[in-house]
Design an enzyme around this catalytic site. Sequence first.
Site, PDB file in Angstrom:
ATOM      1  N   ASP A  62       0.782   3.842  -3.267  1.00 17.25           N
ATOM      2  CA  ASP A  62       0.363   5.231  -3.141  1.00 17.25           C
ATOM      3  C   ASP A  62       1.306   6.146  -3.915  1.00 17.25           C
ATOM      4  OD1 ASP A  62      -1.128   7.480  -1.803  1.00 17.25           O
ATOM      5  OD2 ASP A  62       0.840   7.816  -0.929  1.00 17.25           O
TER       6      ASP A  62
ATOM      7  N   ASP B  12      -7.012   1.126   0.360  1.00 11.03           N
ATOM      8  CA  ASP B  12      -5.674   0.631   0.668  1.00 11.03           C
ATOM      9  C   ASP B  12      -5.323  -0.569  -0.218  1.00 11.03           C
ATOM     10  OD1 ASP B  12      -5.504   2.541   2.629  1.00 11.03           O
ATOM     11  OD2 ASP B  12      -5.847   1.163   4.299  1.00 11.03           O
TER      12      ASP B  12
ATOM     13  N   GLU C  81       0.839  -1.209   0.000  1.00  8.08           N
ATOM     14  CA  GLU C  81       0.000   0.000   0.000  1.00  8.08           C
ATOM     15  C   GLU C  81       0.870   1.254   0.000  1.00  8.08           C
ATOM     16  OE1 GLU C  81      -2.350   2.617   3.275  1.00  8.08           O
ATOM     17  OE2 GLU C  81      -2.141   0.463   3.631  1.00  8.08           O
TER      18      GLU C  81
ATOM     19  N   GLU D 179      -4.361   0.436  -3.778  1.00  8.42           N
ATOM     20  CA  GLU D 179      -2.980   0.912  -3.838  1.00  8.42           C
ATOM     21  C   GLU D 179      -2.004  -0.258  -3.782  1.00  8.42           C
ATOM     22  OE1 GLU D 179      -3.681   5.279  -1.699  1.00  8.42           O
ATOM     23  OE2 GLU D 179      -2.907   3.590  -0.535  1.00  8.42           O
TER      24      GLU D 179
END
Length: 228
Positions: A49, A118, A45, A121
């Site tokens: 991102d 989450d 995650e 990502e």
Amino acid sequence: MKLSADLRAFEGRIGHRFTRPALLVQAVTHGSFAAVGRADNQRLEFLGDRVLGLVMAEALLAADPAATEGQLAPRFNALVRKETCAEVAREAGLGEVLKLGRSEMISGGRRKQALLGDAMEAVIAAVYLDAGYQPARDMVLRLWGERIGRVAEDARDAKTALQEWAQSRGMPPPSYEEVAREGPDHAPRFTIEARLSDGRSARAEAGSKRLAEHAAAKALLAEVESGT
């Protein structure tokens, strides 16, 4: 590692076949399901991102070469925020393949916005690690689709714009009232009414009060600007 049929189907929906299937398994494994020797998706995650941010920054610069930093920043934020990641995750059926612990399963984890965002990502990071930046970029642009083209309008702060419209006409700021709340505690739906002092109003529903307020403001702003 051999993937399950549901994960194979998910590969088809995102348009990427993994050469290292373990990366996909990790990406869809929530911390509540992780155990010794079975990693969860938190580290992925973190990486995803950053990959998503780079993809969107490039896309926005290419889409509008004349845009200023002040114009680009809210568009960027609208594309990478958790709400948008969760929307994309739902469209790709990511919730259906998440590996969750019993507590998360009971509390409706497959529908939770933060959890889905989450995990989306993490999937981006998994593709990046599996095949590199270009395949990850291609997947993101494909899944985000038309959101990128219409983000200039979507990123407009409707609450601020509505307040400015009201104040420019000598009116007090609009009010926002919660008129309904439905659904279980883990997945509530809020209905918010935005109202001007002259009585004009509009309602909208969303999974959070903030989103519902913005949607109601956007609807009311469209009404007053059209002169209806």
